[in-house]
Design a protein around this motif. Structure first.
Motif, short mmCIF file in Angstrom:
data_model
loop_
_atom_site.label_atom_id
_atom_site.label_comp_id
_atom_site.label_asym_id
_atom_site.label_seq_id
_atom_site.Cartn_x
_atom_site.Cartn_y
_atom_site.Cartn_z
N ILE A 193 -12.96 23.95 -29.30
CA ILE A 193 -14.33 24.40 -29.74
C ILE A 193 -15.23 24.04 -28.56
O ILE A 193 -15.47 22.70 -28.61
CB ILE A 193 -14.81 24.26 -30.89
N VAL A 194 -16.14 24.84 -27.97
CA VAL A 194 -16.82 24.22 -26.79
C VAL A 194 -18.24 24.28 -27.15
O VAL A 194 -18.87 25.43 -27.81
CB VAL A 194 -16.55 24.92 -25.41
N LEU A 195 -19.12 23.27 -26.99
CA LEU A 195 -20.46 23.12 -27.21
C LEU A 195 -21.29 23.29 -26.01
O LEU A 195 -21.20 22.72 -25.08
CB LEU A 195 -20.99 21.82 -27.91
N ILE A 196 -22.24 24.33 -26.13
CA ILE A 196 -22.96 24.79 -24.99
C ILE A 196 -24.54 24.93 -25.55
O ILE A 196 -24.85 25.19 -26.47
CB ILE A 196 -22.76 26.13 -24.51
N GLU A 197 -25.32 24.41 -24.22
CA GLU A 197 -26.97 24.37 -24.85
C GLU A 197 -27.39 25.80 -24.47
O GLU A 197 -27.32 26.42 -23.39
CB GLU A 197 -27.42 23.07 -23.91
N ARG A 198 -28.44 26.16 -25.29
CA ARG A 198 -28.91 27.44 -24.95
C ARG A 198 -29.88 27.27 -23.82
O ARG A 198 -30.44 26.02 -23.53
CB ARG A 198 -29.96 27.69 -26.39
N GLY A 199 -30.31 28.37 -23.26
CA GLY A 199 -31.02 28.28 -22.23
C GLY A 199 -30.66 28.81 -20.68
O GLY A 199 -29.47 28.88 -20.44
N GLY B 291 -10.54 22.79 -34.84
CA GLY B 291 -10.13 22.08 -33.52
C GLY B 291 -10.98 21.08 -33.18
O GLY B 291 -12.15 20.96 -33.90
N ALA B 292 -10.80 20.39 -32.07
CA ALA B 292 -11.85 19.21 -31.57
C ALA B 292 -12.90 20.02 -30.65
O ALA B 292 -12.60 21.25 -30.53
CB ALA B 292 -11.14 18.46 -30.74
N VAL B 293 -14.20 19.51 -30.91
CA VAL B 293 -15.36 19.96 -30.18
C VAL B 293 -15.39 19.08 -28.84
O VAL B 293 -15.40 17.99 -28.91
CB VAL B 293 -16.40 19.92 -31.03
N VAL B 294 -15.77 19.85 -27.77
CA VAL B 294 -16.00 19.30 -26.51
C VAL B 294 -17.18 20.05 -25.79
O VAL B 294 -17.55 21.21 -26.24
CB VAL B 294 -14.91 19.49 -25.46
N ALA B 295 -18.10 19.08 -25.09
CA ALA B 295 -19.21 19.60 -24.69
C ALA B 295 -18.92 20.37 -23.39
O ALA B 295 -18.13 19.86 -22.62
CB ALA B 295 -20.22 18.52 -24.20
N ALA B 296 -19.33 21.64 -23.03
CA ALA B 296 -19.29 22.27 -21.83
C ALA B 296 -20.06 21.54 -20.51
O ALA B 296 -20.79 20.92 -20.62
CB ALA B 296 -20.03 23.61 -21.75
N GLN B 297 -19.27 21.60 -19.41
CA GLN B 297 -19.79 21.14 -18.03
C GLN B 297 -19.75 21.96 -17.23
O GLN B 297 -18.73 22.74 -16.93
CB GLN B 297 -19.04 19.75 -18.02
N ASP B 298 -20.85 22.61 -16.43
CA ASP B 298 -20.62 23.21 -15.25
C ASP B 298 -21.86 22.87 -14.28
O ASP B 298 -22.44 21.74 -14.41
CB ASP B 298 -21.15 24.73 -15.91
N ALA B 299 -21.79 23.62 -13.32
CA ALA B 299 -22.80 23.16 -12.08
C ALA B 299 -24.25 23.49 -12.54
O ALA B 299 -24.52 24.41 -13.34
CB ALA B 299 -22.30 23.87 -10.83
#
Length: 571
Positions: free
Chosen positions: A324-330, A291-299
């Motif tokens: 499919i969600v793309l998340i940064e490590r850390g 499916g499509a990939v989107v970036a995660a957004q959070d506070a």
């Protein structure tokens, strides 16, 4: 002839040869001789008492090590043909944590002809190309490095190897398997190109590198610049083997079902990506997702969090649902991020390295004992450069990807059926490029790690090691006349010094021709279909007349062969 060689234990090898003398025996088609370079009381000379195990009759640890090592050497000897003995200088040493062993060619040679007088060894297949010592000797037909070992092998003296010969090693690491692996490197399952810099050894390519293909550029390593090779060495899944023998046997060895993370679009970044897996969530392929990939957004959390780290509930959950969600490590653990992705309705989560791990491989992701139980989607990790490449395409129309097991691709091969080489990011010194890819199934001997299910088989349908060695220049030559069996008019020639017909020695030199047949072979071909003695003698007369006319034999030699044929009880 060009050569580059390390210093060797000349005196040790000479004394070994003197000791062995006429007791040297052939192991199959190649004679592989283990030269013990351990000191008193260590390694092969360890006097610790040991009970015989798994067909290994040694009664000390040192004896059992040497017997296991020679057993592995004999297994290789039975698979290869060489008229030049292969010397392996071997020892047990302290090698460091988790290092079982290491081995490689001690010297390289290029631009040598077939040198064995009276035979037809082919010499090099390619000019200005390095060949490891044992392979170079095989193709030259003579020892190009006399007095020096062809292979240097070291094994861990701190590791508790299983020393039996029967593969019943249980949870222990099988020494015979490790030795088979390391000898494979010494026999030329290795490139002499630097995987970290892409630089050729002394400005020349090697016979292994000529078969390495970068699927992204379509170039082989001998066609590339240093910078191109350096980039190719870390293109996971895209460095493949271009060798006819390996490719022919891939279907017999590797199974369909390749685990993969594929970017499907846009074309600019499409392809398979190196990934790590999680100890929680759904396993890859259970089921496949795309499916499509989107970036995660959070506070942005206090204390160092970011708006893309997924450490709190997603603010763009509606956009993430079904994607499919793309998340940064850390900042928080992998399982926390993945639980938040699950809660937002994502079909899979991809976690890419943060700036602090820009030069790190995609990590394996452990559970924290709490949040993993709530993750019901597949979770994979990517290196930072790949995550940023995906982000860079969001503004231009988006990215689509698939995560799972491709049922149409064999595990360890690419979509074209070519075997994959180990090309992870970052480069793994001593492992990158000179091994098969770790995704191979079945497991292969020449992967960078030794798997517990490996057998002592070296060729299809169990393995692909001999096939690669054949691709780099080893060829079957049963009679050791220098002519490959596939080209030889008699792969098992009569190579006696003189022409003997039916037990009658003519005294005439038994000339070997470039076709792989000797005079005795040609006479044997006449004898086979002959219906009576007269027919046989007539055929020999015709042959010897032709040999005389072409200057191969003299008139008196022709008469000697014809006389021997007349006295022979053939047919």
């Amino acid at each position: 002839m060009k050569s580059s060689k390390t210093t060797g234990a000349v005196a040790l090898l000479a004394s070994t040869l003197a000791f062995l003398g006429s007791s040297l025996t052939w192991a199959g088609g190649a004679q592989i001789i283990v030269v013990n370079s351990d000191g008193p009381g260590e390694g092969f000379n360890d006097p610790t008492q040991a009970a015989p195990v798994g067909g290994n009759s040694g009664t000390t640890r040192g004896q059992q090590r040497l017997i296991a090592f020679q057993h592995a050497a004999n297994l290789w000897g039975a698979q290869l043909d060489s008229n030049v003995p292969i010397f392996v200088l071997a020892s047990f040493d302290t090698l460091g944590a988790n290092i079982l062993g290491s081995a490689g060619a001690t010297a390289v040679f290029s631009d040598f002809p077939g040198l064995a007088p009276g035979f037809f060894y082919p010499g090099v297949e390619f000019p200005a190309t390095w060949y490891g010592s044992a392979l170079a000797d095989k193709r030259a037909g003579v020892d190009l490095n006399p007095g020096f070992a062809d292979v240097r092998a070291r094994f861990s003296s701190d590791f508790d190897f299983y020393l039996g010969l029967d593969t019943n090693h249980g949870a222990r690491v099988d020494l015979v398997t490790v030795v088979l692996h390391e000898l494979g490197h010494g026999l030329n399952f290795q490139t002499f190109v630097s995987s970290s810099t892409g630089a050729n050894l002394a400005g020349q390519t090697d016979t292994y590198a000529r078969r390495l293909v970068d699927a992204t550029t379509g170039l082989t390593w001998d066609q590339m610049t240093n910078a191109q090779r350096q980039a190719s060495a870390v293109r996971f899944g895209r460095l493949v083997w271009n060798g006819a023998n390996v490719s022919a046997d891939v279907p017999a060895v590797l199974s369909f079902g390749s685990p993969s993370v594929d970017v499907l679009s846009p074309l600019a970044i499409a392809g398979i990506y190196q990934f790590g897996t999680a100890a929680f969530g759904r396993t890859l392929g259970n089921p496949n997702v795309s499916g499509a990939v989107v970036a995660a957004q959070d506070a942005v959390e206090a204390g160092g969090g970011t708006s893309a780290d997924g450490c709190s509930a997603f603010s763009n959950a509606a956009a993430v649902a079904g994607k499919i969600v793309l998340i940064e490590r850390g900042f928080c653990g992998f399982a926390v991020k993945s639980r938040n992705a699950t809660n937002a309705g994502a079909i899979a989560a991809v976690i890419y390295n943060q700036a602090a791990n820009v030069n790190a491989a995609p990590p394996g992701m452990a559970d924290d004992g709490v949040n993993g139980a709530f993750v019901t989607i597949p979770v994979v990790s990517l290196r930072r450069a790949d995550g940023l490449a995906i982000i860079g395409q969001f503004a231009g129309g988006g990215v689509t990807a698939s995560i799972g097991v491709d049922p149409n691709v064999r595990a360890g091969a690419d979509a074209a059926g070519r075997a994959r080489l180990y090309a992870p990011f970052p480069v793994v010194g001593g492992s990158s490029v000179s091994h098969y890819d770790t995704v191979a199934n079945r497991n292969l001997l020449m992967e960078p790690a030794i798997s517990g299910d490996l057998t002592h088989n070296l060729t299809a349908p169990f393995d692909l090691t001999k096939e690669l060695l054949t691709d780099v220049g080893w060829f079957a030559d049963s009679d050791l006349d220098g002519v490959a069996n596939s080209l030889d008019c008699n792969p098992n020639s009569d190579l006696g010094a003189t022409v003997v017909v039916g037990g009658n020695d003519s005294g005439v030199p038994n000339t070997l021709f470039g076709t792989g047949c000797s005079i005795a072979d040609l006479i044997g071909k006449i004898a086979g279909p002959a219906t009576n003695h007269g027919d046989f003698v007539s055929g020999v007369a015709k042959l010897t007349n032709e040999l005389k006319a072409s200057g191969v034999i003299s008139g008196s030699q022709k008469g000697a062969i014809q006389s021997a044929a007349a006295r022979a009880n053939i047919p």
